[in-house]
Scaffold this active site. Structure first.
Site, PDB file in Angstrom:
ATOM      1  N   CYS A 112       3.200  -4.600  17.053  1.00 15.36           N
ATOM      2  CA  CYS A 112       2.334  -3.674  17.867  1.00 15.36           C
ATOM      3  C   CYS A 112       1.094  -3.815  18.052  1.00 15.36           C
ATOM      4  O   CYS A 112       0.607  -4.229  17.000  1.00 15.36           O
ATOM      5  CB  CYS A 112       2.788  -2.207  17.268  1.00 15.36           C
ATOM      6  SG  CYS A 112       4.569  -1.930  16.911  1.00 15.36           S
ATOM      7  N   SER A 131       8.783   5.732  16.901  1.00 17.53           N
ATOM      8  CA  SER A 131       7.480   5.403  17.332  1.00 17.53           C
ATOM      9  C   SER A 131       7.621   5.299  18.798  1.00 17.53           C
ATOM     10  O   SER A 131       7.854   4.021  19.276  1.00 17.53           O
ATOM     11  CB  SER A 131       6.846   4.302  16.701  1.00 17.53           C
ATOM     12  OG  SER A 131       6.498   4.665  15.489  1.00 17.53           O
ATOM     13  N   LEU A 132       7.432   6.468  19.735  1.00 14.59           N
ATOM     14  CA  LEU A 132       7.561   6.213  21.112  1.00 14.59           C
ATOM     15  C   LEU A 132       6.282   5.725  21.990  1.00 14.59           C
ATOM     16  O   LEU A 132       6.349   4.666  22.449  1.00 14.59           O
ATOM     17  CB  LEU A 132       7.833   7.511  21.823  1.00 14.59           C
ATOM     18  CG  LEU A 132       7.989   7.564  23.374  1.00 14.59           C
ATOM     19  CD1 LEU A 132       9.318   6.816  23.665  1.00 14.59           C
ATOM     20  CD2 LEU A 132       8.129   8.966  23.847  1.00 14.59           C
ATOM     21  N   ASN A 133       5.164   6.179  21.697  1.00 16.98           N
ATOM     22  CA  ASN A 133       3.906   5.513  21.900  1.00 16.98           C
ATOM     23  C   ASN A 133       3.574   5.359  23.316  1.00 16.98           C
ATOM     24  O   ASN A 133       2.565   4.824  23.605  1.00 16.98           O
ATOM     25  CB  ASN A 133       3.490   4.315  21.040  1.00 16.98           C
ATOM     26  CG  ASN A 133       3.585   4.727  19.514  1.00 16.98           C
ATOM     27  OD1 ASN A 133       3.309   6.014  19.149  1.00 16.98           O
ATOM     28  ND2 ASN A 133       3.844   3.722  18.804  1.00 16.98           N
ATOM     29  N   CYS A 162      -2.814   6.005   9.546  1.00 18.08           N
ATOM     30  CA  CYS A 162      -1.832   5.436  10.223  1.00 18.08           C
ATOM     31  C   CYS A 162      -2.033   4.183  10.782  1.00 18.08           C
ATOM     32  O   CYS A 162      -3.387   4.019  11.523  1.00 18.08           O
ATOM     33  CB  CYS A 162      -0.937   6.150  11.217  1.00 18.08           C
ATOM     34  SG  CYS A 162      -0.496   7.915  10.643  1.00 18.08           S
ATOM     35  N   GLY A 220       5.068  -2.001   7.198  1.00 12.11           N
ATOM     36  CA  GLY A 220       6.401  -2.562   7.460  1.00 12.11           C
ATOM     37  C   GLY A 220       7.454  -1.519   8.309  1.00 12.11           C
ATOM     38  O   GLY A 220       7.258  -0.748   8.602  1.00 12.11           O
ATOM     39  N   GLU A 221       8.329  -2.222   8.817  1.00 16.91           N
ATOM     40  CA  GLU A 221       9.450  -1.668   9.575  1.00 16.91           C
ATOM     41  C   GLU A 221      10.521  -1.449   8.710  1.00 16.91           C
ATOM     42  O   GLU A 221      11.480  -2.534   8.376  1.00 16.91           O
ATOM     43  CB  GLU A 221       9.771  -2.652  10.750  1.00 16.91           C
ATOM     44  CG  GLU A 221      10.818  -2.074  11.580  1.00 16.91           C
ATOM     45  CD  GLU A 221      10.765  -0.577  11.838  1.00 16.91           C
ATOM     46  OE1 GLU A 221      10.219  -0.167  12.749  1.00 16.91           O
ATOM     47  OE2 GLU A 221      11.889  -0.144  11.569  1.00 16.91           O
ATOM     48  N   GLU A 241       0.740  -1.028   0.074  1.00 11.50           N
ATOM     49  CA  GLU A 241       0.035   0.114  -0.034  1.00 11.50           C
ATOM     50  C   GLU A 241       0.566   1.339  -0.002  1.00 11.50           C
ATOM     51  O   GLU A 241       1.837   1.307   0.598  1.00 11.50           O
ATOM     52  CB  GLU A 241      -0.684   0.064   1.205  1.00 11.50           C
ATOM     53  CG  GLU A 241      -1.665  -1.328   1.374  1.00 11.50           C
ATOM     54  CD  GLU A 241      -3.018  -1.075   1.964  1.00 11.50           C
ATOM     55  OE1 GLU A 241      -3.338  -0.153   2.554  1.00 11.50           O
ATOM     56  OE2 GLU A 241      -3.684  -1.879   1.793  1.00 11.50           O
ATOM     57  N   CYS A 263       3.118   8.497   1.374  1.00 15.06           N
ATOM     58  CA  CYS A 263       3.522   7.492   2.431  1.00 15.06           C
ATOM     59  C   CYS A 263       3.774   6.175   1.810  1.00 15.06           C
ATOM     60  O   CYS A 263       3.137   5.729   0.909  1.00 15.06           O
ATOM     61  CB  CYS A 263       2.272   7.294   3.368  1.00 15.06           C
ATOM     62  SG  CYS A 263       2.598   6.098   4.819  1.00 15.06           S
ATOM     63  N   SER A 318      10.311   6.223   9.788  1.00 16.74           N
ATOM     64  CA  SER A 318       9.675   6.212  11.106  1.00 16.74           C
ATOM     65  C   SER A 318      10.351   4.595  11.499  1.00 16.74           C
ATOM     66  O   SER A 318      10.220   3.691  10.297  1.00 16.74           O
ATOM     67  CB  SER A 318       8.344   6.133  11.143  1.00 16.74           C
ATOM     68  OG  SER A 318       7.886   5.822  12.322  1.00 16.74           O
ATOM     69  N   CYS A 363       4.421  -6.865   8.255  1.00 22.81           N
ATOM     70  CA  CYS A 363       5.325  -6.350   9.366  1.00 22.81           C
ATOM     71  C   CYS A 363       5.608  -7.528  10.542  1.00 22.81           C
ATOM     72  O   CYS A 363       4.343  -8.072  10.856  1.00 22.81           O
ATOM     73  CB  CYS A 363       4.846  -5.166  10.222  1.00 22.81           C
ATOM     74  SG  CYS A 363       6.029  -4.497  11.244  1.00 22.81           S
ATOM     75  N   CYS A 378      -1.681  -2.026  15.793  1.00 23.27           N
ATOM     76  CA  CYS A 378      -1.546  -1.680  14.575  1.00 23.27           C
ATOM     77  C   CYS A 378      -2.193  -2.882  13.543  1.00 23.27           C
ATOM     78  O   CYS A 378      -1.780  -3.933  13.830  1.00 23.27           O
ATOM     79  CB  CYS A 378       0.034  -1.667  14.126  1.00 23.27           C
ATOM     80  SG  CYS A 378       0.333  -1.462  12.483  1.00 23.27           S
ATOM     81  N   ASN A 432      -6.250   5.341  15.335  1.00 24.31           N
ATOM     82  CA  ASN A 432      -7.290   4.961  14.218  1.00 24.31           C
ATOM     83  C   ASN A 432      -7.541   3.421  14.555  1.00 24.31           C
ATOM     84  O   ASN A 432      -6.585   2.524  14.549  1.00 24.31           O
ATOM     85  CB  ASN A 432      -6.488   5.091  12.729  1.00 24.31           C
ATOM     86  CG  ASN A 432      -6.190   6.427  12.477  1.00 24.31           C
ATOM     87  OD1 ASN A 432      -6.956   7.286  12.505  1.00 24.31           O
ATOM     88  ND2 ASN A 432      -4.799   6.784  12.099  1.00 24.31           N
TER      89      ASN A 432
HETATM   90  N1  SAH Z   1       6.987   0.361  11.278  1.00 21.73           N
HETATM   91  C1  SAH Z   1       7.055   1.777  11.409  1.00 21.73           C
HETATM   92  C2  SAH Z   1       6.453   2.754  10.282  1.00 21.73           C
HETATM   93  C3  SAH Z   1       5.247   2.570   9.867  1.00 21.73           C
HETATM   94  S1  SAH Z   1       3.914   2.753  11.262  1.00 21.73           S
HETATM   95  C4  SAH Z   1       6.770   2.376  12.840  1.00 21.73           C
HETATM   96  O1  SAH Z   1       6.207   1.596  13.434  1.00 21.73           O
HETATM   97  O2  SAH Z   1       7.419   3.396  13.305  1.00 21.73           O
HETATM   98  C5  SAH Z   1       3.532   4.451  11.274  1.00 21.73           C
HETATM   99  C6  SAH Z   1       3.250   5.072  12.415  1.00 21.73           C
HETATM  100  O3  SAH Z   1       1.899   4.457  12.671  1.00 21.73           O
HETATM  101  C7  SAH Z   1       4.003   4.684  13.806  1.00 21.73           C
HETATM  102  O4  SAH Z   1       4.361   5.670  14.454  1.00 21.73           O
HETATM  103  C8  SAH Z   1       2.817   3.737  14.501  1.00 21.73           C
HETATM  104  O5  SAH Z   1       3.067   3.902  15.796  1.00 21.73           O
HETATM  105  C9  SAH Z   1       1.723   4.641  14.098  1.00 21.73           C
HETATM  106  N2  SAH Z   1       0.400   3.688  13.957  1.00 21.73           N
HETATM  107  C10 SAH Z   1       0.399   2.234  14.042  1.00 21.73           C
HETATM  108  N3  SAH Z   1      -1.132   1.938  14.074  1.00 21.73           N
HETATM  109  C11 SAH Z   1      -1.727   2.947  14.403  1.00 21.73           C
HETATM  110  C12 SAH Z   1      -3.087   3.245  14.368  1.00 21.73           C
HETATM  111  N4  SAH Z   1      -3.910   2.101  14.368  1.00 21.73           N
HETATM  112  N5  SAH Z   1      -3.557   4.266  14.667  1.00 21.73           N
HETATM  113  C13 SAH Z   1      -2.739   5.313  14.686  1.00 21.73           C
HETATM  114  N6  SAH Z   1      -1.168   5.333  14.459  1.00 21.73           N
HETATM  115  C14 SAH Z   1      -0.852   4.155  14.400  1.00 21.73           C
HETATM  116 FE1  SF4 Z   2       5.018  -2.811  12.229  1.00 26.85          FE
HETATM  117 FE2  SF4 Z   2       5.183  -0.164  12.689  1.00 26.85          FE
HETATM  118 FE3  SF4 Z   2       2.904  -1.542  12.630  1.00 26.85          FE
HETATM  119 FE4  SF4 Z   2       4.480  -1.759  14.766  1.00 26.85          FE
HETATM  120  S1  SF4 Z   2       3.346   0.196  14.019  1.00 26.85           S
HETATM  121  S2  SF4 Z   2       3.436  -3.313  13.627  1.00 26.85           S
HETATM  122  S3  SF4 Z   2       6.368  -1.687  13.448  1.00 26.85           S
HETATM  123  S4  SF4 Z   2       3.991  -1.204  10.749  1.00 26.85           S
END
Ligand code: SAH
Ligand code: SF4
Length: 407
Positions: free
Chosen positions: A167, A269-271, A390, A214-215, A119, A156, A244, A163, A170, A347
């Site tokens: 997480c 991605s601190l989160n 995202c 993906g990462e 995507e 993007c 990221s 991936c 995600c 999201n």
């Molecule tokens: N894998 C990498 C880059 C892709 S994810 C990473 O994790 O950084 C891009 C961003 O989307 C990351 O900061 C992740 O924390 C965030 N993200 C993942 N799932 C999400 C969701 N459901 N809602 C909002 N942000 C999300």
């Molecule tokens: Fe992979 Fe980024 Fe989603 Fe985490 S947030 S599962 S690293 S795509």
């Protein structure tokens, strides 16, 4: 889970119907090779090396997708390359989903024998900042005046099919890792989208965010290979690219060694405000806890005025309290890094057991974090209705009301 194999799909581009066949060619792709490698190919076909430069121009600047249409090369050379088993082989847009907010989400056929798609997302106005991640806002006005160019959009880009990082919030994680993308498959997403929107590189500024599926730092060589192609051959600026990572320390350490001419900006991605919460929502934190990530980030030499972005997904009732905002502020200050925080309201996605933050929670969090002296931006969700926001990238192919899908 739906996988869209590339059965013959017809996609619309400027009212022209383009057919993408499921039959996979066994030919090797030229797209993905850099100028030196292309020179070696043409020399192998008995031509002088400078024809490699013409080939690079055709693939990456003129965005020609068919070998036979590269008219800067003689017909006999084109025929010889085809006879030797070469094709352009650029990933093509197989399906388009259009959001009410102007965002477009694409399924891009990788062109490999496995028929997998990834995507890519086009956000016409970015999503809340010049780099699509809230970074560099302060440089925007000044630069625009000097160069006279205008910012067009943010693309993007995906780096893997699925991936492996898992997480918990995600949707992409649900796919698991299908495979890594090659450098050509990563750069090809960008070139195909630039072509679809007839973007003039150099005149219009485009931001890239490597924040799709993906990462990137678990596919490091191909990711950086793609960046080099996009900088050296396509002509995009690395200062308008942001990668990221979920905090892959080995990757961040490699990234710290990259020369500034090809290094995108870095987002982490601190989160979560601490290791306890972060390990719950991002199990990767058990391998690389926050302090090890920060130690690695400190090795990246920042350009003047550059800041590291910390992305922070607000999960309702889990990571979105004002006390946690203050904790994040203290944590970021302690790192001593030139940094800013991008807030992302979570999201939703099917089968993911979290809640969106309540109305007002994002704003309260932003104010509390700002009061700690940390620059903080809120990323606007783009294309939620078409699963383009995202964390929603999972190759969702079903149509939903209000969604235009051109097949
Ligand atoms: N894998 C990498 C880059 C892709 S994810 C990473 O994790 O950084 C891009 C961003 O989307 C990351 O900061 C992740 O924390 C965030 N993200 C993942 N799932 C999400 C969701 N459901 N809602 C909002 N942000 C999300
Ligand atoms: Fe992979 Fe980024 Fe989603 Fe985490 S947030 S599962 S690293 S795509």
């Amino acid at each position: 889970m739906k996988y869209s194999r590339l059965s013959p799909i017809v996609t619309q581009k400027n009212s022209k119907l383009v057919r993408i066949d499921s039959e996979k060619s066994s030919r090797s792709p030229l797209f993905g090779l850099d100028a030196a490698e292309l020179a070696a190919v043409v020399v192998g076909a008995g031509e002088p090396a400078f024809r490699g430069r013409q080939l690079a121009q055709a693939l990456y600047r003129q965005r020609v997708a068919d070998l036979d249409a590269i008219t800067t090369l003689s017909k006999p050379l084109r025929q010889r390359l085809a006879a030797e088993g070469w094709q352009v082989g650029r990933p093509g847009i197989a399906q388009v989903f259009q959001s009410v907010d102007g965002t477009e989400r694409y399924l891009v056929g990788c062109g490999g024998a496995d028929g997998l798609t990834v995507e890519t997302v086009w956000m016409p106005e970015g999503d809340g900042g010049e780099a699509g991640d809230g970074s560099g806002i302060e440089a925007e006005g000044a630069e625009a005046n000097v160069s006279g160019s205008r910012t067009r959009a943010t693309i993007c880009v995906s780096s893997q099919v699925g991936c492996a990082v898992n997480c918990q919030f995600c949707l992409t994680a649900k796919l698991g890792l299908q495979r890594n993308l090659s450098a050509g498959e990563i750069a090809g997403q960008v070139v195909s989208v630039l072509d679809r929107h007839s973007v003039e590189v150099g005149r219009e500024r485009v931001n890239l965010v490597f924040m799709g599926m993906g990462e990137p730092f678990l596919n490091y060589a191909n990711f950086m290979g793609a960046v080099r192609l996009l900088v050296n051959e396509v002509g995009l600026s690395p200062q308008r690219m942001t990668v990221s990572t979920s905090g892959i320390v080995s990757g961040i350490e490699q990234f710290a060694l990259e020369p500034p001419e090809v290094r995108p900006k870095l987002a982490i991605s601190l989160n979560a405000p601490n290791d306890k919460v972060r390990s719950q929502v991002m199990p990767i934190n058990r391998k690389w806890p926050i302090e090890t990530v920060m130690d690695a980030v400190r090795k990246v030499k920042l350009r003047p005025r550059e800041r590291v972005t910390f992305e922070y997904v607000l999960l309702g009732g889990v990571t979105d309290s004002e006390e946690q905002a203050r904790e994040v502020g203290r944590l970021v200050r302690r790192t001593g890094l030139a940094a800013k925080v991008n807030l992302i309201a979570w999201n939703p996605g099917p089968g993911i057991p979290y809640e969106m933050p309540e109305a007002g929670a994002v704003d309260r969090f932003r104010v509390a974090l700002g009061a700690e002296g940390i620059p903080v931006y809120v990323r606007r969700p783009r294309g939620r209705d078409i699963f383009a926001a995202c964390g929603q990238l999972k190759r969702t192919v079903e149509d939903r009301p209000g969604v235009t899908s051109t097949k």
